[in-house]
Design a protein around this motif. Structure first.
Motif, PDB file in Angstrom:
ATOM      1  N   SER A 118     -20.120 -74.058 -76.592  1.00 45.76           N
ATOM      2  CA  SER A 118     -18.932 -74.416 -77.407  1.00 45.76           C
ATOM      3  C   SER A 118     -17.783 -73.727 -76.728  1.00 45.76           C
ATOM      4  O   SER A 118     -16.706 -74.064 -77.218  1.00 45.76           O
ATOM      5  N   TYR A 119     -17.803 -72.565 -75.885  1.00 51.18           N
ATOM      6  CA  TYR A 119     -16.507 -72.165 -75.185  1.00 51.18           C
ATOM      7  C   TYR A 119     -15.785 -73.103 -74.663  1.00 51.18           C
ATOM      8  O   TYR A 119     -14.561 -72.911 -74.473  1.00 51.18           O
ATOM      9  N   ASP A 165     -22.055 -67.014 -66.409  1.00 53.83           N
ATOM     10  CA  ASP A 165     -21.791 -66.746 -67.485  1.00 53.83           C
ATOM     11  C   ASP A 165     -22.979 -67.215 -68.633  1.00 53.83           C
ATOM     12  O   ASP A 165     -23.040 -66.380 -69.580  1.00 53.83           O
ATOM     13  N   THR A 166     -23.342 -68.514 -68.361  1.00 61.18           N
ATOM     14  CA  THR A 166     -24.637 -68.639 -69.421  1.00 61.18           C
ATOM     15  C   THR A 166     -25.489 -69.043 -68.420  1.00 61.18           C
ATOM     16  O   THR A 166     -25.787 -69.245 -67.338  1.00 61.18           O
ATOM     17  N   LYS A 179     -23.789 -72.394 -77.523  1.00 69.39           N
ATOM     18  CA  LYS A 179     -23.697 -71.269 -76.348  1.00 69.39           C
ATOM     19  C   LYS A 179     -22.638 -71.834 -75.376  1.00 69.39           C
ATOM     20  O   LYS A 179     -22.132 -71.192 -74.690  1.00 69.39           O
ATOM     21  N   TRP A 201     -18.030 -74.588 -86.715  1.00 67.46           N
ATOM     22  CA  TRP A 201     -19.062 -73.818 -85.730  1.00 67.46           C
ATOM     23  C   TRP A 201     -19.975 -72.589 -86.305  1.00 67.46           C
ATOM     24  O   TRP A 201     -21.084 -72.532 -85.546  1.00 67.46           O
ATOM     25  N   ARG A 240     -12.953 -74.276 -76.568  1.00 63.09           N
ATOM     26  CA  ARG A 240     -11.829 -73.294 -76.752  1.00 63.09           C
ATOM     27  C   ARG A 240     -10.895 -73.018 -75.761  1.00 63.09           C
ATOM     28  O   ARG A 240      -9.880 -72.474 -75.587  1.00 63.09           O
ATOM     29  N   VAL A 241     -11.642 -73.299 -74.360  1.00 66.59           N
ATOM     30  CA  VAL A 241     -11.023 -72.900 -73.005  1.00 66.59           C
ATOM     31  C   VAL A 241     -10.228 -74.248 -72.446  1.00 66.59           C
ATOM     32  O   VAL A 241     -10.833 -74.936 -72.172  1.00 66.59           O
ATOM     33  N   TYR A 268     -16.798 -69.013 -67.928  1.00 63.48           N
ATOM     34  CA  TYR A 268     -15.731 -68.575 -69.089  1.00 63.48           C
ATOM     35  C   TYR A 268     -14.453 -68.851 -68.482  1.00 63.48           C
ATOM     36  O   TYR A 268     -13.491 -68.869 -69.004  1.00 63.48           O
ATOM     37  N   GLY A 303     -12.914 -78.594 -81.025  1.00 68.05           N
ATOM     38  CA  GLY A 303     -12.115 -77.786 -80.407  1.00 68.05           C
ATOM     39  C   GLY A 303     -10.724 -77.851 -80.965  1.00 68.05           C
ATOM     40  O   GLY A 303     -10.273 -78.289 -82.019  1.00 68.05           O
TER      41      GLY A 303
END
Length: 327
Positions: free
Chosen positions: A271-272, A126-127, A269, A251, A275-276, A111, A186
């Motif tokens: 998909s961050y 993180d995943t 899972k 989403w 956004r980042v 992340y 996004g």
């Protein structure tokens, strides 16, 4: 003539890398399973082998100077496949005395990934997919020290381009291009890392030619196209020569559907990354090979749209225009 064995040569990444090595003058062995071996590009030597069969894979890679590991296990079954495949590839490389090359991804940084992430950035599990990729690369790093198996990881963003399906471009972003619709997963102002596969394939071939100059285990970053949704949309419009309506991915809906479809659950899972904001710094790569291969985004999209036949025929567009005028 040097020999490269491309594992997963019938896949989207393997196909692009195989074509690039062929163009660079290498003997290219394309390793694939079952009927896929008959779909390889002209000039590539087809070798049928199941990568889960260590003996068969070792035999398929015999005589190779370089082995490119582009095997792409099922997205919802990484926990059972990523490390066993890595171990088999290492065994094949050790037997052949070959250098392993791997297309890495940005999952390793978790992340906390940011714009201009370089090879020294901290990794974070993180995943589950991040943990598996970190463990896989650690396996190769240990083998470089303990067994002398040279490995080069070239990390890149999301793939697009080439003639093979199942990238974000054909599955989501331009899947409705025939309806003049552009779908972005996004934020429109969020920078996202992409890799145009023909450029990435050329990079693999150029790095392979200089592999003896590198440390036994080396990671390089391929910058590719680090663009926002607004920039990607503008390039897509330029590529097709007309306006495209914008839409976004719901989403929440995908998350609900993912309760019943494991692949979509895994997609959610990760998909961050939409956004980042993130990109990869390629200073180390360019110090080795010079300017990174880079096709301008609108040109790359023009080629990708043609290769994937994503656009509507010109006759259909004219018919739509006549209908609109008649109405």
């Amino acid at each position: 003539m040097q020999t490269v064995a491309i594992l997963g040569a019938a896949g989207r990444n393997g196909d692009a890398v195989a074509r690039a090595f062929l163009k660079a003058g290498w003997r290219v062995k394309g390793v694939a399973r079952g009927a896929k071996v008959r779909t390889l590009a002209p000039g590539i030597e087809p070798v049928e082998a199941d990568a889960y069969d260590r003996a068969a894979l070792t035999s398929a890679c015999a005589g190779a100077d370089v082995i490119v590991h582009t095997l792409n296990p099922a997205y919802d079954d990484w926990s059972n496949t990523v490390l066993p495949l890595a171990e088999n590839v290492l065994a094949a490389a050790e037997a052949a005395g070959a250098t392993v090359m791997i297309p890495g991804n940005v999952y390793n940084y978790g992340y906390g990934i940011r714009p201009d992430t370089d090879e020294n950035a901290s990794m974070s599990g993180d995943t589950e997919k991040a943990r598996l990729r970190i463990a896989m690369e650690a396996l190769y790093e240990r083998a470089a020290v303990e067994k002398g198996v040279r490995t080069i990881v070239i990390r890149a963003g999301d793939f697009f381009g080439g003639g093979r399906p199942e990238t974000w471009l054909d599955l989501m972003i331009l899947k409705d291009l025939k309806k003049d619709r552009f779908t972005w997963p996004g934020g429109w102002r969020t920078v996202h890392a992409f890799a145009y596969l023909p450029d990435l394939g050329e990079t693999f071939a150029r790095v392979a030619a200089k592999r003896e100059e590198l440390s036994p285990f080396t990671t390089l970053h391929f910058r590719g196209h680090a663009v926002t949704g607004n920039e990607f949309h503008a390039a897509a419009e330029k590529a097709v020569g007309r306006g495209l309506k914008r839409s976004t991915v719901l989403w929440t809906v995908i998350r609900i559907v993912g309760l019943f479809k494991p692949v979509l659950r895994e997609v959610v899972k990760m998909s961050y990354l939409w956004r980042v904001p993130h990109s990869l710094a390629n200073d180390r790569l360019e110090a080795l090979i010079g300017p990174e291969p880079h096709t301008r985004l609108d040109v790359a999209l023009t080629e990708a749209i043609a290769d994937m036949k994503l656009d509507r025929p010109a006759a259909a567009r004219k018919a739509d225009t006549r209908s609109a005028l008649a109405a």
